[in-house]
Design an enzyme around this catalytic site. Structure first.
Site, PDB file in Angstrom:
ATOM      1  N   GLU A   1      46.449 -20.389  19.410  1.00  0.00           N
ATOM      2  CA  GLU A   1      45.675 -20.309  18.118  1.00  0.00           C
ATOM      3  C   GLU A   1      44.385 -19.526  18.376  1.00  0.00           C
ATOM      4  OE1 GLU A   1      45.478 -24.030  15.324  1.00  0.00           O
ATOM      5  OE2 GLU A   1      43.645 -23.925  16.788  1.00  0.00           O
TER       6      GLU A   1
ATOM      7  N   HIS B   1      43.481 -18.006  11.736  1.00  0.00           N
ATOM      8  CA  HIS B   1      43.862 -17.521  13.209  1.00  0.00           C
ATOM      9  C   HIS B   1      44.568 -16.303  13.138  1.00  0.00           C
ATOM     10  CE1 HIS B   1      42.141 -21.409  14.652  1.00  0.00           C
ATOM     11  NE2 HIS B   1      42.944 -21.977  13.776  1.00  0.00           N
TER      12      HIS B   1
ATOM     13  N   HIS C   1      49.916 -14.178   6.744  1.00  0.00           N
ATOM     14  CA  HIS C   1      48.983 -13.976   5.645  1.00  0.00           C
ATOM     15  C   HIS C   1      49.407 -15.033   4.552  1.00  0.00           C
ATOM     16  CE1 HIS C   1      48.206 -10.096   7.639  1.00  0.00           C
ATOM     17  NE2 HIS C   1      46.988 -10.463   6.942  1.00  0.00           N
TER      18      HIS C   1
ATOM     19  N   CYS D   1      37.449 -28.102  12.106  1.00  0.00           N
ATOM     20  CA  CYS D   1      38.622 -27.581  11.547  1.00  0.00           C
ATOM     21  C   CYS D   1      39.029 -28.061  10.101  1.00  0.00           C
ATOM     22  CB  CYS D   1      39.853 -27.714  12.803  1.00  0.00           C
ATOM     23  SG  CYS D   1      39.458 -26.463  14.018  1.00  0.00           S
TER      24      CYS D   1
ATOM     25  N   HIS E   1      40.164 -22.257   7.377  1.00  0.00           N
ATOM     26  CA  HIS E   1      39.746 -21.282   8.303  1.00  0.00           C
ATOM     27  C   HIS E   1      41.130 -20.445   8.811  1.00  0.00           C
ATOM     28  CE1 HIS E   1      40.997 -24.620  10.809  1.00  0.00           C
ATOM     29  NE2 HIS E   1      41.158 -23.791  11.794  1.00  0.00           N
TER      30      HIS E   1
ATOM     31  N   HIS F   1      44.594 -22.072   7.470  1.00  0.00           N
ATOM     32  CA  HIS F   1      44.736 -23.634   7.502  1.00  0.00           C
ATOM     33  C   HIS F   1      43.653 -24.535   7.408  1.00  0.00           C
ATOM     34  CE1 HIS F   1      45.016 -25.199  11.617  1.00  0.00           C
ATOM     35  NE2 HIS F   1      44.465 -24.193  11.752  1.00  0.00           N
TER      36      HIS F   1
END
Length: 121
Positions: free
Chosen positions: A110, A30, A72, A24, A28, A15
């Site tokens: 996260e 998680h 994904h 952010c 990137h 996201h």
């Protein structure tokens, strides 16, 4: 007496937070850890006697309604809100409540050191 049942789920997703003033803002990903806690009465008869909910049933619902859709994926492309951990956890809570689970808490990790918790009430 209130009985709580919790199960953990993992999914990978990317996201970005386009209006954020930190790193952010950039694309990137998680390795999310999702914890879902439900409550209910312990069943006194039938194939699920002694249970609030079968762990398998809880898994199927979370997998069907969240994991299969978010794993994904680039989350910005599939949800209509800013993809902060707070908003994602709130959406999980809403989705699972709407499909009939008595959700007490959703905890979305996260990173290994940071999570958001949404609770009933």
């Amino acid at each position: 007496m209130k009985t709580l049942v919790t199960k953990q789920f993992r999914f990978e997703a990317a996201h970005s937070l386009p209006h954020h003033d930190g790193k952010c803002k950039n694309l990137h990903g998680h390795s999310y850890l999702l914890e879902v806690t439900v409550s209910g009465d312990i069943q006194t008869s039938g194939s699920k006697e002694g249970m609030v909910i079968d762990f398998g049933d809880l898994s199927r619902m979370v997998e069907e309604h969240i994991i299969s859709k978010w794993d994904h994926q680039y989350l910005n492309d599939i949800v209509s809100f800013v993809t902060t951990a707070e908003n994602l956890a709130g959406e999980c809570f809403k989705i699972l409540t709407n499909v009939g689970l008595s959700v007490e808490r959703v905890k979305l990790w996260e990173t290994s050191k940071a999570y958001v918790e949404v609770v009933r009430g």
